[in-house]
Design an enzyme around this catalytic site. Sequence first.
Site, short mmCIF file in Angstrom:
data_model
loop_
_atom_site.label_atom_id
_atom_site.label_comp_id
_atom_site.label_asym_id
_atom_site.label_seq_id
_atom_site.Cartn_x
_atom_site.Cartn_y
_atom_site.Cartn_z
CB SER A 181 -7.94 2.18 -1.19
OG SER A 181 -7.65 2.03 0.19
CB SER A 182 -6.00 6.81 1.27
OG SER A 182 -6.11 5.71 2.14
CB ILE A 239 -5.69 -3.64 4.44
CG1 ILE A 239 -5.68 -5.01 5.13
CG2 ILE A 239 -6.00 -3.83 2.97
CD1 ILE A 239 -6.96 -5.79 5.03
N GLY A 240 -2.81 -2.69 2.83
CA GLY A 240 -1.78 -3.23 1.93
C GLY A 240 -0.88 -2.13 1.40
N GLY A 241 -1.10 -0.92 1.89
CA GLY A 241 -0.30 0.21 1.41
C GLY A 241 -1.17 1.40 1.05
CB SER A 242 -4.82 1.88 1.24
OG SER A 242 -5.19 0.96 0.26
C1 LIG Z 1 0.97 -12.64 -8.77
C2 LIG Z 1 1.49 -12.79 -7.39
C3 LIG Z 1 0.81 -11.90 -6.37
C4 LIG Z 1 1.42 -11.98 -5.04
C5 LIG Z 1 0.85 -11.30 -3.89
C6 LIG Z 1 -0.02 -10.15 -4.07
C7 LIG Z 1 -0.81 -9.81 -2.87
C8 LIG Z 1 -1.93 -8.86 -3.15
C9 LIG Z 1 -3.18 -9.43 -3.54
C10 LIG Z 1 -4.37 -8.84 -3.60
C11 LIG Z 1 -4.67 -7.46 -3.75
C12 LIG Z 1 -4.92 -6.68 -2.52
C13 LIG Z 1 -4.71 -5.26 -2.86
C14 LIG Z 1 -4.53 -4.40 -1.66
C15 LIG Z 1 -4.18 -2.96 -2.04
C16 LIG Z 1 -4.23 -2.04 -0.90
C17 LIG Z 1 -5.59 -1.94 -0.33
C18 LIG Z 1 -5.67 -1.19 0.98
O1 LIG Z 1 -4.71 -0.98 1.70
N1 LIG Z 1 -6.93 -0.86 1.37
C19 LIG Z 1 -7.24 -0.19 2.57
C20 LIG Z 1 -8.42 -0.72 3.29
O2 LIG Z 1 -9.03 -1.70 2.85
O3 LIG Z 1 -8.74 -0.14 4.33
#
Ligand SMILES: CCCCCCCC/C=C\CCCCCCCC(=O)NCC(=O)O
Length: 586
Positions: free
Chosen positions: A226-227, A247-250
């Site tokens: 997201s960044s 939080i997930g790779g952003s």
């Molecule tokens: C079909 C199988 C899926 C398996 C597992 C997938 C897990 C992910 C599920 C939901 C989506 C979350 C997306 C997160 C993307 C990165 C967001 C991030 O890092 N945001 C930063 C922040 O919130 O500060």
Amino acid sequence: MQDLKVLLDGVKGDTGTAAVLGAAACGVVGVLLLLRTVSRGREVERKIQRARSRRTEVLQRADQAVLRYRQTHSTADSASILALPLAELREKLQTGSLSPEDVLYTYMEQTLAVNAKLNCCTEIIMESFDQLKTIGSNKDGLLYGVPISLKENISYKNYTSTCGMVKNLDKPAQKDSVLVEVLKKQGAIPFAKTNVPQALLSYDCSNPIYGETKNPCNPKKSPGGSSGGEGALITAGGSVLGLGTDIGGSVRIPASFCGICGFKPTAGRLSSLGVNSSLQGQKSVLTTPGPMARDVDSLALFMQAVLCDHMFELDPTVPPLPFNMQTYKSSRPLRIGYYDNDGYSQPSPSMARAVREVKALLEDAGHTLVPYLPLKLDHTMTELLLRGLFADGGVTLLEQVKGGPMVPGFALQILPYRIPNWIKKFLSLLIKPVSSRVAGFLSAVCGVGSPQNVWKNQAAVAEYTNETISYWRKINIDVLLCPMIGPAYWPRYAGKSSTPLSYSMIYNLLNFSAGTVTVSTVTEEDEEELKHFKGIYQDFQDRLFKEAVTGGVGLPVSVQCVSLPWQDEMCLRLMKEVEELVRSRK
Ligand SMILES: CCCCCCCC/C=C\CCCCCCCC(=O)NCC(=O)O
């Protein structure tokens, strides 16, 4: 009242009239509801227009300020300032051979030009010009005079953090986030805020307020998220140092999609006070701020600057651990675990090739590379990560985006949270024979059901973390080398393709330190090999990933370096070594 009673008495027994009146009442209620929806829609539209006009106006004001500066000052050589790596820029600022004014106006000018092409900024922080008047008092700061860009969700006093959501508009921050305060004390000048995807929970970069950010390496591709605004701005030379959240790779994904470096420290190492998120309070998968820049030394300098007494005083929940320069500079040979395929999401050919090439370079440099595989990813991605992240079944996320417009694809992304749980469970059973991975996803987003199960989920995450640490100890590794998602996707694929997040998000779940370094570009051979990509599960997630990364020839490719929690300097050390080895190979 009396009249109403008479009227009702009059219609008593006359069912035909009652039905007509009932229908009329329903009609009136319906019309009122419709009017309310239309008026709310208009209000939302007005809010968005106001935000956009404000941005246009601030961009113009910044443009005029730059123009005035250029007219009244002998022109500094912009190109040479922009070409300086942060370490050299900092030195020139500190020795006085460059002035903070020249540097800020140069970066501001470049940012305005870059933004016009890529739509990567949400705000220009006009106070940055005022900060120049008092910057002399921060001359000893490690970042004296260095302009820094901030992801939109990082609070800066009087500026709104929407997190890409209309409902957050017009709520300016009451004060600076701790990191902004500390950065200012260290002499840095926050000068721009950068774009994010709607609700931050995506690795794309588009929202209904500020629109879509483009990738500077190929404007038709996504910069990641997201960044994503940070990734685009830094890559295009508009900023020398930026702050994102992950939080997930952003932090890591946009760094990889755009071709720069990104670092996700151990969550808790840096203060998160004043850093906004859409899932505040969620504890199974941890979010953290982290720096993004063109080189690893810049990331290390950022960490060194903010890991100071001032941050430890402002936020006593942060452990008072200053930056360990000795570890960062150490050249002791390392035992490095590695994998080029995590067994859950097949990597693109370039992702895997990058790991193999870096592995060979590290071996030649005297390190020992040990095969590694993340434990039980199948179960972990769905049952621990996804079920923990959406323990509430997605209720919080839905509340956040309720009533606002959605960017294309977002409605589909959040559809699973709207479907009743019994339907999801049923669909999960139906889909299981076709894709156990997607079936697991549908079941996991039903949430945990009870507070007791939240604790069970968190206990399971802690157990998984301990198991993973034991595994590291057993095979005796210091750090890890593995793939990072890439190359850049076509826009809107990130919302549909979730499984590749196993490469980045697993290290948020484990709360290990992780960072990415760009090491290569996609070759014709990679693209040719991609044509035969089938995937491990050969389900629609594999097909989507293949589509998302096609057309990538020439785009940047990164690898990821990982270390145990609190070993942030060790992770940066490996990143630095990878960067140097790759540079010396060229
Ligand atoms: C079909 C199988 C899926 C398996 C597992 C997938 C897990 C992910 C599920 C939901 C989506 C979350 C997306 C997160 C993307 C990165 C967001 C991030 O890092 N945001 C930063 C922040 O919130 O500060």
